[in-house]
Design an enzyme around this catalytic site. Structure first.
Site, mmCIF file in Angstrom:
data_model
loop_
_atom_site.group_PDB
_atom_site.id
_atom_site.type_symbol
_atom_site.label_atom_id
_atom_site.label_comp_id
_atom_site.label_asym_id
_atom_site.label_seq_id
_atom_site.Cartn_x
_atom_site.Cartn_y
_atom_site.Cartn_z
ATOM 1 C CD GLU A 231 36.024 28.428 35.739
ATOM 2 O OE1 GLU A 231 36.052 29.308 34.868
ATOM 3 O OE2 GLU A 231 37.041 28.063 36.383
ATOM 4 C CE LYS A 233 39.892 24.769 45.162
ATOM 5 N NZ LYS A 233 40.996 23.844 44.789
ATOM 6 N NE ARG A 238 46.258 28.697 38.305
ATOM 7 C CZ ARG A 238 45.768 29.751 38.942
ATOM 8 N NH1 ARG A 238 45.658 29.721 40.263
ATOM 9 N NH2 ARG A 238 45.386 30.829 38.280
ATOM 10 N NE ARG A 253 49.457 26.213 42.824
ATOM 11 C CZ ARG A 253 48.339 26.888 43.074
ATOM 12 N NH1 ARG A 253 48.383 28.134 43.503
ATOM 13 N NH2 ARG A 253 47.162 26.335 42.910
ATOM 14 C CD GLU A 282 44.141 22.495 38.717
ATOM 15 O OE1 GLU A 282 44.301 21.938 39.804
ATOM 16 O OE2 GLU A 282 44.099 23.725 38.583
ATOM 17 C CG PHE A 322 41.038 27.624 34.868
ATOM 18 C CD1 PHE A 322 41.553 28.821 35.321
ATOM 19 C CD2 PHE A 322 41.710 26.459 35.180
ATOM 20 C CE1 PHE A 322 42.714 28.864 36.077
ATOM 21 C CE2 PHE A 322 42.866 26.482 35.934
ATOM 22 C CZ PHE A 322 43.371 27.693 36.382
ATOM 23 N NE ARG A 393 45.867 33.710 48.909
ATOM 24 C CZ ARG A 393 45.860 32.422 48.565
ATOM 25 N NH1 ARG A 393 44.710 31.819 48.335
ATOM 26 N NH2 ARG A 393 46.979 31.743 48.443
ATOM 27 C CE LYS A 399 41.159 28.600 48.715
ATOM 28 N NZ LYS A 399 42.561 28.161 48.723
#
Length: 535
Positions: A231, A233, A238, A253, A282, A322, A393, A399
């Protein structure tokens, strides 16, 4: 926990402090977990939420806002260690309990308005009088955000699971849905799997966002994920959008409600042909040619209280969704990425972020070129098999950016000289490590005069101690750092340092929990070393 009908003995605060110290003294993760699990098993049900929050450095009252000067005054007013000549006092034979500490923190957090400073000082002094030397030290570190004893949220999750005889995945799922470590611990210890199974996504209560690791190249992303969803970035804000019927709420966020600031997001999601939905998305300000404004420009829509209609006219926002977390009352976060992404495109084709699914490097490179041509940062690569892991994470999301960056925390800053005289300039940068932060180097590069003035004021507001020209601060200000390489360095505890580091921007939309880890930085260094030896 005490059996039914037994006399209830409150957990003494000094016992919690003792275990916290033991946790900081052992290096093994399993030893830390066992110490914490043993303590949790001795708590009464009503004590669990408070004790867990305090141990994890996250008191359930949140940030109380007590400054260093107030803490110092309370320390100086507290009695020193008892001597042989001290007469026993009634207070000395009534040990401070965990529940009493929790109640005191609640009162401290409640004081406001005229007279609050005096009331807070009296309350803090009374608490420190009974806490003892070690207890006072613990409370100071707790109240300043400096409690680095290794009982952070991840370790506490494992300890709760062990104390309750459950799988760690059950704790993580409940925590993802509820977000409060103390509440989840209480439910797990009280009712086990049956109670935790009752935790579901709740409309208008945001989840912590799923986070991404970094891949240096598209080749690395494909090697890790195989076929993946790529996708664009985006470098926007966010948001998580909750809709039920016509009611729509938008969360940042940091899980703050920002609905009033973003009517475009509300209208876009309200127009979808669904009854209810929760989207990860986003929102970004685009120029007339469709390329993005810089991040700082988009964030103007979330700053001061502006006239929203005027701001919208001057700086309209475009929304890209997303991920799909909930649809028409049914949870979707536990489904595979392949299912979530396909359904998102079915219900919201005009909102869905540009995406391609491939295992072919050439196709991924072509898509990267398109993203960069449109002015975006790079690509996200996402596993098609993974579930949505809120607050995690992991390597299911990667990314990939041509310029490598890390989100780090400012640990200290040095007063500048010459043209920068009077400004805090050289930043000490840290990454997350188990139980605290590890310094990775310093930088004074990439700063405008405006940024220097802003950071000087901001850093002084969170200062803790000063050593010569170095001002140490509470680790809470997140900064995005661009750098050229990671090299071995005996100068720092972690044995590595960033080369050619420069400040890209501050990320006030991110918390310290979002910053990159020492493990991520070490992986970058090892990866470059391997590639260098292969050439």
């Amino acid at each position: 926990m005490a059996s039914k009908g037994a006399m209830i003995t409150p957990m003494v605060f000094s016992e919690l402090v003792r275990v916290s110290r033991q946790v900081s003294e052992v290096s093994g993760r399993l030893e830390k977990i066992q110490l914490l699990a043993s303590l949790l098993g001795r708590l009464e049900p009503d004590e669990v939420p408070a004790a867990v929050g305090i141990l994890a450095g996250q008191p359930r009252q949140g940030r109380i806002g007590i400054g260093w000067s107030a803490l110092q005054a309370a320390i100086e007013a507290a009695p020193g260690p008892p001597t042989l000549f001290d007469a026993p006092s009634e207070q000395a034979i009534a040990p401070l309990s965990v529940s009493e500490v929790d109640a005191a923190l609640t009162r401290l957090a409640s004081f406001s308005g005229k007279g609050s400073k005096v009331a807070r000082a009296v309350e803090l002094s009374a608490l420190f009088q009974r806490a003892g030397t070690e207890g006072r030290d613990f409370l100071v570190r707790l109240l300043t955000g400096e409690l680095r004893q290794g009982a952070l949220a991840g370790t506490m999750e494992e300890a709760i699971a062990r104390a309750a005889g459950l799988e760690s995945a059950e704790i993580r799922r409940a925590l993802m849905l509820n977000g409060d470590l103390g509440t989840v611990a209480s439910a797990a210890l009280r009712g086990g799997s049956e109670v935790l199974a009752g935790f579901h996504l709740t409309m208008f209560r945001p989840l912590a966002p799923m986070l991404a690791q970094t891949a240096e190249t598209l080749e690395e992303a494909l090697e890790r994920l195989g076929e993946a969803a790529f996708e664009y970035k985006l470098d926007g804000a966010r948001v998580q959008v909750h809709r039920s019927g016509r009611e729509v709420h938008v969360f940042s966020r940091l899980m703050n409600d920002v609905t009033a600031a973003v009517p475009e997001v509300v209208e876009a999601v309200r127009a979808l042909p669904v009854e209810s939905v929760i989207l990860d998305a986003e929102t970004i300000a685009l120029k007339e040619d469709g390329t993005p404004h810089p991040f700082q420009i988009t964030m103007r829509r979330f700053g001061r209280r502006l006239e929203v209609d005027d701001a919208r006219g001057d700086l309209p926002l475009t929304t890209f969704a997303f991920d799909l977390l909930s649809l028409n009352g049914e949870d979707w976060f536990a489904r595979s990425g392949r299912e979530r992404f396909a359904e998102l495109r079915r219900i919201a084709p005009e909102l869905a972020v540009p995406q391609t699914t491939t295992s072919d490097l050439a196709q991924a490179e072509k898509f990267m070129e398109a993203a960069l041509t449109h002015g975006h940062e790079g690509l996200m690569a996402k596993s098609l098999d993974s579930t949505y892991e809120a607050g995690s994470r992991g390597y299911a999301w990667l990314k990939i950016k041509p310029v490598h960056t890390l989100d780090l925390v400012v640990l200290a800053a040095e007063w500048g000289h010459g043209r920068r005289q009077g400004w805090l300039s050289n930043l000490h940068l840290g990454a997350r490590d188990d139980g605290g932060f590890m310094m990775l180097g310093k930088t004074f590069k990439g700063m405008t005069d405006e940024m220097l003035a802003w950071q000087t004021e901001r850093l002084q507001a969170i200062a803790t101690t000063t050593e010569g020209h170095v001002v140490h601060v509470r680790p809470e200000l997140v900064v995005e750092i661009a750098f050229g390489d990671v090299q071995e360095s005996p100068r720092y505890e972690g044995g590595m340092a960033l080369r050619f580091a420069r400040v890209k921007r501050y990320r006030e939309d991110k918390s310290v929990a979002d910053i990159d880890t020492v493990e991520t930085v070490r992986a970058i260094m090892e990866g470059r070393r391997r590639r260098g030896s292969a050439r």
